[in-house]
Motif scaffolding. Structure first.
Motif, PDB file in Angstrom:
ATOM      1  N   PHE A  79       0.839  -1.199   0.000  1.00 37.94           N
ATOM      2  CA  PHE A  79       0.000   0.000   0.000  1.00 37.94           C
ATOM      3  C   PHE A  79       0.875   1.251   0.000  1.00 37.94           C
ATOM      4  CE2 PHE A  79      -1.932   3.551   2.212  1.00 37.94           C
ATOM      5  CZ  PHE A  79      -3.092   3.733   1.472  1.00 37.94           C
ATOM      6  N   TRP A  80       1.792   1.362   0.948  1.00 37.33           N
ATOM      7  CA  TRP A  80       2.584   2.574   1.108  1.00 37.33           C
ATOM      8  C   TRP A  80       3.514   2.812  -0.081  1.00 37.33           C
ATOM      9  CZ3 TRP A  80       1.271   6.145   4.482  1.00 37.33           C
ATOM     10  CH2 TRP A  80       0.471   5.772   5.561  1.00 37.33           C
ATOM     11  N   THR A  81       4.009   1.744  -0.698  1.00 37.37           N
ATOM     12  CA  THR A  81       4.935   1.931  -1.815  1.00 37.37           C
ATOM     13  C   THR A  81       4.210   2.040  -3.156  1.00 37.37           C
ATOM     14  OG1 THR A  81       5.322  -0.464  -1.995  1.00 37.37           O
ATOM     15  CG2 THR A  81       6.861   0.820  -0.636  1.00 37.37           C
ATOM     16  N   GLU A  82       3.290   1.143  -3.419  1.00 40.18           N
ATOM     17  CA  GLU A  82       2.642   1.108  -4.725  1.00 40.18           C
ATOM     18  C   GLU A  82       1.560   2.171  -4.888  1.00 40.18           C
ATOM     19  OE1 GLU A  82       1.389  -2.922  -5.489  1.00 40.18           O
ATOM     20  OE2 GLU A  82       3.398  -3.690  -5.074  1.00 40.18           O
ATOM     21  N   LYS A  83       0.803   2.436  -3.846  1.00 38.23           N
ATOM     22  CA  LYS A  83      -0.284   3.416  -3.964  1.00 38.23           C
ATOM     23  C   LYS A  83       0.156   4.828  -3.594  1.00 38.23           C
ATOM     24  CE  LYS A  83      -4.105   0.391  -4.117  1.00 38.23           C
ATOM     25  NZ  LYS A  83      -5.528   0.305  -4.029  1.00 38.23           N
ATOM     26  N   LEU A  84       1.024   4.963  -2.582  1.00 39.75           N
ATOM     27  CA  LEU A  84       1.439   6.292  -2.149  1.00 39.75           C
ATOM     28  C   LEU A  84       2.799   6.709  -2.685  1.00 39.75           C
ATOM     29  CD1 LEU A  84      -1.034   5.947  -0.349  1.00 39.75           C
ATOM     30  CD2 LEU A  84       0.231   7.082   1.446  1.00 39.75           C
ATOM     31  N   GLY A  85       3.553   5.770  -3.249  1.00 41.99           N
ATOM     32  CA  GLY A  85       4.842   6.115  -3.837  1.00 41.99           C
ATOM     33  C   GLY A  85       5.976   6.266  -2.839  1.00 41.99           C
ATOM     34  N   PHE A  86       5.802   5.756  -1.617  1.00 39.03           N
ATOM     35  CA  PHE A  86       6.880   5.790  -0.638  1.00 39.03           C
ATOM     36  C   PHE A  86       7.968   4.819  -1.067  1.00 39.03           C
ATOM     37  CE2 PHE A  86       4.851   7.390   3.561  1.00 39.03           C
ATOM     38  CZ  PHE A  86       4.098   8.328   2.889  1.00 39.03           C
ATOM     39  N   GLU A  87       9.164   5.020  -0.545  1.00 44.77           N
ATOM     40  CA  GLU A  87      10.286   4.126  -0.789  1.00 44.77           C
ATOM     41  C   GLU A  87      10.480   3.199   0.408  1.00 44.77           C
ATOM     42  OE1 GLU A  87      13.413   6.681  -3.380  1.00 44.77           O
ATOM     43  OE2 GLU A  87      13.379   7.130  -1.236  1.00 44.77           O
ATOM     44  N   VAL A  88      10.957   1.994   0.143  1.00 41.06           N
ATOM     45  CA  VAL A  88      11.358   1.091   1.226  1.00 41.06           C
ATOM     46  C   VAL A  88      12.792   1.444   1.588  1.00 41.06           C
ATOM     47  CG1 VAL A  88      11.799  -1.294   1.910  1.00 41.06           C
ATOM     48  CG2 VAL A  88       9.820  -0.765   0.482  1.00 41.06           C
ATOM     49  N   LEU A  89      12.995   1.895   2.817  1.00 41.14           N
ATOM     50  CA  LEU A  89      14.330   2.240   3.286  1.00 41.14           C
ATOM     51  C   LEU A  89      15.013   1.033   3.923  1.00 41.14           C
ATOM     52  CD1 LEU A  89      13.541   5.725   4.872  1.00 41.14           C
ATOM     53  CD2 LEU A  89      14.279   5.200   2.538  1.00 41.14           C
ATOM     54  N   ALA A  90      14.203   0.143   4.487  1.00 48.66           N
ATOM     55  CA  ALA A  90      14.745  -1.076   5.101  1.00 48.66           C
ATOM     56  C   ALA A  90      13.638  -2.111   5.202  1.00 48.66           C
ATOM     57  CB  ALA A  90      15.294  -0.776   6.500  1.00 48.66           C
ATOM     58  N   ASP A  91      14.016  -3.357   5.068  1.00 45.00           N
ATOM     59  CA  ASP A  91      13.121  -4.492   5.295  1.00 45.00           C
ATOM     60  C   ASP A  91      13.997  -5.529   5.984  1.00 45.00           C
ATOM     61  OD1 ASP A  91      11.413  -6.694   5.257  1.00 45.00           O
ATOM     62  OD2 ASP A  91      10.665  -6.263   3.242  1.00 45.00           O
ATOM     63  N   GLU A  92      13.951  -5.515   7.299  1.00 48.26           N
ATOM     64  CA  GLU A  92      14.897  -6.286   8.109  1.00 48.26           C
ATOM     65  C   GLU A  92      14.190  -7.332   8.959  1.00 48.26           C
ATOM     66  OE1 GLU A  92      18.216  -5.727   7.935  1.00 48.26           O
ATOM     67  OE2 GLU A  92      17.997  -3.998   6.603  1.00 48.26           O
ATOM     68  N   THR A  93      14.877  -8.420   9.163  1.00 51.08           N
ATOM     69  CA  THR A  93      14.396  -9.470  10.063  1.00 51.08           C
ATOM     70  C   THR A  93      15.530  -9.815  11.024  1.00 51.08           C
ATOM     71  OG1 THR A  93      12.972 -10.352   8.334  1.00 51.08           O
ATOM     72  CG2 THR A  93      13.423 -11.790  10.207  1.00 51.08           C
ATOM     73  N   ASP A  94      15.189  -9.878  12.300  1.00 51.71           N
ATOM     74  CA  ASP A  94      16.149 -10.272  13.329  1.00 51.71           C
ATOM     75  C   ASP A  94      15.452 -11.293  14.209  1.00 51.71           C
ATOM     76  OD1 ASP A  94      18.212 -10.527  15.126  1.00 51.71           O
ATOM     77  OD2 ASP A  94      17.967  -8.536  16.018  1.00 51.71           O
ATOM     78  N   GLY A  95      15.697 -12.567  13.956  1.00 50.99           N
ATOM     79  CA  GLY A  95      14.977 -13.626  14.665  1.00 50.99           C
ATOM     80  C   GLY A  95      13.512 -13.557  14.306  1.00 50.99           C
ATOM     81  N   PRO A  96      12.643 -13.488  15.308  1.00 50.09           N
ATOM     82  CA  PRO A  96      11.208 -13.443  15.011  1.00 50.09           C
ATOM     83  C   PRO A  96      10.680 -12.038  14.687  1.00 50.09           C
ATOM     84  CG  PRO A  96      11.533 -13.506  17.367  1.00 50.09           C
ATOM     85  CD  PRO A  96      12.912 -13.621  16.737  1.00 50.09           C
ATOM     86  N   VAL A  97      11.550 -11.036  14.777  1.00 48.42           N
ATOM     87  CA  VAL A  97      11.124  -9.650  14.589  1.00 48.42           C
ATOM     88  C   VAL A  97      11.434  -9.192  13.167  1.00 48.42           C
ATOM     89  CG1 VAL A  97      11.375  -7.264  15.373  1.00 48.42           C
ATOM     90  CG2 VAL A  97      11.594  -9.146  17.006  1.00 48.42           C
ATOM     91  N   ARG A  98      10.419  -8.640  12.504  1.00 41.94           N
ATOM     92  CA  ARG A  98      10.598  -8.037  11.182  1.00 41.94           C
ATOM     93  C   ARG A  98      10.069  -6.616  11.229  1.00 41.94           C
ATOM     94  NH1 ARG A  98       7.238  -9.166   5.678  1.00 41.94           N
ATOM     95  NH2 ARG A  98       8.565  -7.977   4.260  1.00 41.94           N
ATOM     96  N   TRP A  99      10.795  -5.701  10.640  1.00 40.49           N
ATOM     97  CA  TRP A  99      10.327  -4.334  10.516  1.00 40.49           C
ATOM     98  C   TRP A  99      10.608  -3.844   9.106  1.00 40.49           C
ATOM     99  CZ3 TRP A  99      14.610  -5.828  13.146  1.00 40.49           C
ATOM    100  CH2 TRP A  99      15.833  -5.273  12.780  1.00 40.49           C
TER     101      TRP A  99
END
Length: 124
Positions: A21-41
């Motif tokens: 939604f945020w990238t395709e519809k609003l045109g935001f950029e992904v600055l990070a897509d990180e996973t650390d164990g069970p945590v993803r942000w």
């Protein structure tokens, strides 16, 4: 002393759908897509913005911190292309509210894919 808002945490049910939604519809950029164990942000922001949004898994955060307020933050975005943005959102099928005149200018609300509502204010 604090001199800027760095990140806003948005707790969502489906991180991938929210990222889309945020990238395709609003045109935001992904600055990070990180996973650390069970945590993803996932960090998204408008190009060149000083403040970003972090998409966190709501269920996971609730499990880790049951007392955390997982409500949607009340965010107001600014634009100098108000009418163009409003039409663009409508054309993309984004849920938008009526344009309303308030003392500080024209404003409208919009909803993301999980029906979290945000606002846009015309800034000239």
């Amino acid at each position: 002393m604090i001199n800027q808002i760095g990140q806003v945490m948005l707790y969502v049910n489906d991180q991938d759908a929210s990222k889309d939604f945020w990238t395709e519809k609003l045109g935001f950029e992904v600055l990070a897509d990180e996973t650390d164990g069970p945590v993803r942000w996932i960090e998204v922001a408008p190009k060149g913005a000083a403040t970003s949004i972090i998409l966190h898994n709501k269920a996971f955060v609730a499990q880790m911190n049951p007392d955390m307020n997982l409500g949607t933050p009340s965010l107001m975005y600014f634009t100098d292309k108000f009418d163009e943005l409003y039409s663009d959102f409508q054309n993309k099928g984004i849920t938008v509210g009526d344009i309303v005149q308030i003392p500080s200018g024209r404003v409208f609300n919009f909803a993301d894919n999980e029906l979290n509502y945000f606002a846009v204010l015309e800034k000239k």
